[in-house]
Scaffold this motif. Structure first.
Motif, PDB file in Angstrom:
ATOM      1  N   GLY A 238      43.419  22.295  39.742  1.00 15.67           N
ATOM      2  CA  GLY A 238      42.323  23.215  40.017  1.00 15.67           C
ATOM      3  C   GLY A 238      42.797  24.653  40.159  1.00 15.67           C
ATOM      4  N   ARG A 239      41.839  25.545  40.181  1.00 14.07           N
ATOM      5  CA  ARG A 239      42.116  26.985  40.300  1.00 14.07           C
ATOM      6  C   ARG A 239      41.869  27.460  41.725  1.00 14.07           C
ATOM      7  N   VAL A 240      42.607  28.465  42.109  1.00 17.74           N
ATOM      8  CA  VAL A 240      42.400  29.126  43.388  1.00 17.74           C
ATOM      9  C   VAL A 240      41.714  30.449  43.097  1.00 17.74           C
ATOM     10  N   ILE A 241      40.526  30.623  43.672  1.00 16.78           N
ATOM     11  CA  ILE A 241      39.730  31.828  43.453  1.00 16.78           C
ATOM     12  C   ILE A 241      39.611  32.567  44.772  1.00 16.78           C
ATOM     13  N   ALA A 242      40.137  33.780  44.813  1.00 15.61           N
ATOM     14  CA  ALA A 242      40.013  34.621  46.003  1.00 15.61           C
ATOM     15  C   ALA A 242      38.694  35.371  45.927  1.00 15.61           C
ATOM     16  N   VAL A 243      37.979  35.400  47.023  1.00 17.33           N
ATOM     17  CA  VAL A 243      36.735  36.160  47.098  1.00 17.33           C
ATOM     18  C   VAL A 243      37.048  37.405  47.918  1.00 17.33           C
ATOM     19  N   GLY A 244      37.318  38.478  47.203  1.00 15.10           N
ATOM     20  CA  GLY A 244      37.659  39.745  47.835  1.00 15.10           C
ATOM     21  C   GLY A 244      39.152  39.993  47.879  1.00 15.10           C
ATOM     22  N   THR A 245      39.485  41.258  47.954  1.00 12.89           N
ATOM     23  CA  THR A 245      40.897  41.657  47.949  1.00 12.89           C
ATOM     24  C   THR A 245      41.616  41.271  49.231  1.00 12.89           C
ATOM     25  N   THR A 246      40.899  41.211  50.359  1.00 12.90           N
ATOM     26  CA  THR A 246      41.543  40.771  51.602  1.00 12.90           C
ATOM     27  C   THR A 246      41.970  39.317  51.466  1.00 12.90           C
ATOM     28  N   SER A 247      41.114  38.483  50.884  1.00 15.31           N
ATOM     29  CA  SER A 247      41.480  37.080  50.672  1.00 15.31           C
ATOM     30  C   SER A 247      42.678  36.960  49.744  1.00 15.31           C
TER      31      SER A 247
ATOM     32  N   ASP B  34      44.473  32.460  41.062  1.00 15.21           N
ATOM     33  CA  ASP B  34      44.200  32.434  39.625  1.00 15.21           C
ATOM     34  C   ASP B  34      43.074  33.365  39.215  1.00 15.21           C
ATOM     35  N   MET B  35      42.085  33.519  40.094  1.00 16.14           N
ATOM     36  CA  MET B  35      40.928  34.357  39.783  1.00 16.14           C
ATOM     37  C   MET B  35      40.551  35.144  41.030  1.00 16.14           C
ATOM     38  N   LEU B  36      39.865  36.268  40.798  1.00 19.64           N
ATOM     39  CA  LEU B  36      39.462  37.155  41.894  1.00 19.64           C
ATOM     40  C   LEU B  36      38.031  37.620  41.676  1.00 19.64           C
TER      41      LEU B  36
END
Length: 124
Positions: A24-33, A68-70
């Motif tokens: 699976g992919r790890v998607i950060a929601v926001g630059t702080t994350s 992986d994604m932002l």
């Protein structure tokens, strides 16, 4: 780049590791994350429990290990956060995205329009 308090608990670290193990992919929601997960990642990219200040300053050339994604908004040009998204997605891709955003009158900064970015080194 300013320091921010961040925390990744054991359960979250395990969930991220499990997601990775399953492809699976790890998607950060926001630059702080994103900064939090990159600070919590070991040299092999495994996110470890973390609690404390992150002062990571991400610029082009940084090798992302955890994300992986932002999902983020359009940051102000010439800002430290624009440098971060340029490092993540690639400077040329971000320049093109910003040119499009300006031409289409997107809103910038904290309450502006958002974009979903792929890591420039991702195979997606």
């Amino acid at each position: 780049m300013h320091a921010e308090y961040a925390e990744v608990n054991e359960a979250t670290a395990r969930a991220i590791h499990s997601t990775r193990e399953k492809g699976g992919r790890v998607i950060a929601v926001g630059t702080t994350s994103l900064r939090t997960l990159e600070s919590a990642a070991d040299v092999e990219g495994k996110v470890q429990p973390f609690s404390g200040e992150t002062d990571i300053f991400i610029t082009p050339g940084y090798r992302f290990r955890a994300v992986d994604m932002l999902l983020t908004n359009f940051h102000l040009p010439r800002s430290t956060l624009f440098m971060l998204v340029s490092a993540f997605a690639g400077p040329e891709r971000m320049k093109a995205a910003y040119a499009h955003a300006v031409a289409e009158q997107y809103r910038f900064y904290s309450y502006g329009d958002a974009c979903l970015l792929y890591n420039k080194l991702s195979s997606l």
